[in-house]
Design an enzyme around this catalytic site. Structure first.
Site, PDB file in Angstrom:
ATOM      1  N   HIS A 182       0.821  -1.216   0.000  1.00 20.57           N
ATOM      2  CA  HIS A 182       0.000   0.000   0.000  1.00 20.57           C
ATOM      3  C   HIS A 182       0.854   1.265   0.000  1.00 20.57           C
ATOM      4  CE1 HIS A 182      -3.513   2.316   0.171  1.00 20.57           C
ATOM      5  NE2 HIS A 182      -4.103   1.842   1.240  1.00 20.57           N
ATOM      6  N   ASP A 230     -10.299  -9.406 -17.554  1.00 18.69           N
ATOM      7  CA  ASP A 230     -10.550 -10.511 -18.483  1.00 18.69           C
ATOM      8  C   ASP A 230      -9.253 -10.868 -19.204  1.00 18.69           C
ATOM      9  OD1 ASP A 230     -11.350 -12.266 -20.442  1.00 18.69           O
ATOM     10  OD2 ASP A 230     -12.691 -10.856 -21.468  1.00 18.69           O
TER      11      ASP A 230
END
EC number: 2.1.1.-
Length: 426
Positions: A152, A365
């Site tokens: 992070h 995808d």
């Protein structure tokens, strides 16, 4: 879970990072971001081709993607406030899971989900660890789970979501990727933070907490939104879901077993994406921690009112704009915050609300369709993280609280009325 690691490989950018891009500077926002890892898990019902072909396809496309996200393949040097973009690469772990994916993950269990990750995010603070590590899990039934852990300090959730989307774009040969790296460190330069009384990591390192998943379905949210008749406008999905979560937390806090230690106030920090709030706007997919926080103060003696909470949430977010960000970070006004300066004179509880909704996680995808489910397995403390449900209409709220508070929180009338506790994802 019957899981066996079959292969570990280091994937490096397909092209060397140019010398003039070899140093990625951290901004003050990166400095103030907790030194933790966060996770993403993507589930696919069918990965298509053979495991060997799928693996090769993912590795090659990941290598090409890292050329654009080169700081992820570098090494954090926090003492210098930089990422050394040395192309050291990212660990790519492969695992075989004998279990049926639908049966194993029908009801998300954080102990099971954690095994789909390369390591437990809350245990990954080693500075020598990579900025990104991922594990691809192949199930005997033909399903697949990709688990990723991101540092992070280097990126936020928006960056991570666009990373997996763009990895998919490259895997499919479906377009070009550009304008990822901007010099936000010049606008929000790093500073000496030794004067801060409170470490930004402290509140995220407390282990005695419990994380649970609560799902608000689309029709319930839409119906609930219609009850806010006093609003001049229809409250957003985020506002009404946040109001229910905070209302339950306020009630749970009031009912503490230790009456002598009940806070006077709940302070909620709401994470806000700055990209489109800057003038001129930053590219929506640009890399970094480009976030700020809105603040909602709620006295514990004040009656819970969803309408008032939703309005307070709306107003707190509205204040976070270009001018706010430039003063707060660029002019270091954050140093005046009592919570960081150690000047608090009010007994309070802090809670964080962050949303990953409307990020493109469900657009990852790689050639075999969008994920069936996108989520995480983070063990949280004093924070809730929102995800889109798979239909794009509902909200999954992952809530992390101390165990005693969670027992009261999940019995709140609002939680019982508007959510389903950890429903099936298949």
């Amino acid at each position: 879970m019957d899981l066996q690691i079959t292969c570990t490989e280091i994937i490096k950018p397909s092209s060397p990072t140019p010398q003039h891009q070899s140093t990625y500077k951290l901004s003050i926002i990166d400095q103030l971001t907790p030194n933790v890892y966060f996770s993403i898990i993507l589930l696919y019902s069918n990965a298509g081709e053979s495991t060997a072909k799928t693996s090769d396809h993912l590795k090659k496309s990941l290598s090409n993607t890292l050329t654009h996200y080169y700081p992820l393949a570098g090494q954090l040097k926090y003492d210098q406030l930089i990422v050394d973009c040395n192309d050291q690469g990212v660990p790519f772990i492969e695992a075989h899971v004998a279990n049926d994916m639908r049966q194993l993950l029908k009801i998300p269990n954080i102990d099971v989900l954690e095994q789909l990750l390369p390591f437990k995010p809350h245990e990954g603070f080693d500075s020598d660890r990579s900025n990104l590590t991922l594990q691809v899990n192949y199930f005997g039934c033909g399903g697949m789970a990709i688990g990723l852990c991101f540092r992070h300090k280097v990126i936020d959730a928006t960056t991570a979501a666009f990373f997996v989307k763009n990895w998919g774009v490259i895997a499919r040969g479906a377009g070009e990727i550009k304008d990822l790296i901007i010099d936000h460190a010049s606008l929000f330069p790093a500073r000496d933070l030794s004067c801060l009384a409170k470490s930004v990591d402290e509140e995220f390192l407390k282990p005695e907490s419990e994380t649970k998943r609560f799902v608000f379905d689309g029709p319930t949210i839409a119906s609930f939104q219609e009850t806010f008749t006093s609003f001049e406008r229809r409250p957003t999905r985020f506002e009404v879901v946040s109001a229910v979560i905070l209302g339950a937390l306020i009630t749970a806090t009031r009912e503490s077993d230790d009456e002598s230690n009940v806070p006077e106030r709940l302070d909620t920090i709401i994470s806000v994406n700055l990209r489109q709030r800057m003038n001129p706007p930053f590219p929506e997919h640009c890399m970094g921690n480009i976030i700020s926080g809105g603040l909602v103060y709620w006295p514990l003696e004040k009656k819970v009112d969803y309408g008032c909470l939703a309005k307070e949430i709306h107003e707190s977010i509205k204040k976070v704009d270009d001018q706010f960000a430039r003063k707060f970070y660029g002019d270091a006004e954050f140093l005046n915050l009592p919570r960081l300066a150690g000047a608090e004179d009010v007994k309070k509880r802090e809670f964080w609300v962050t949303s990953w909704c409307k990020t493109p996680l469900y657009e990852a995808d790689f050639g075999w369709g969008n994920p069936k489910w996108a989520g995480n397995s983070m063990r949280l403390n004093q924070i809730t993280v929102f995800f889109d449900s798979s239909d794009g209409e509902g909200v999954e709220a992952w809530v992390g609280l101390p165990r005693k508070d969670m027992a009261r929180f999940e019995k709140d009338s609002g939680i019982l009325a508007y959510t389903s506790p950890n429903p099936s994802i298949f």
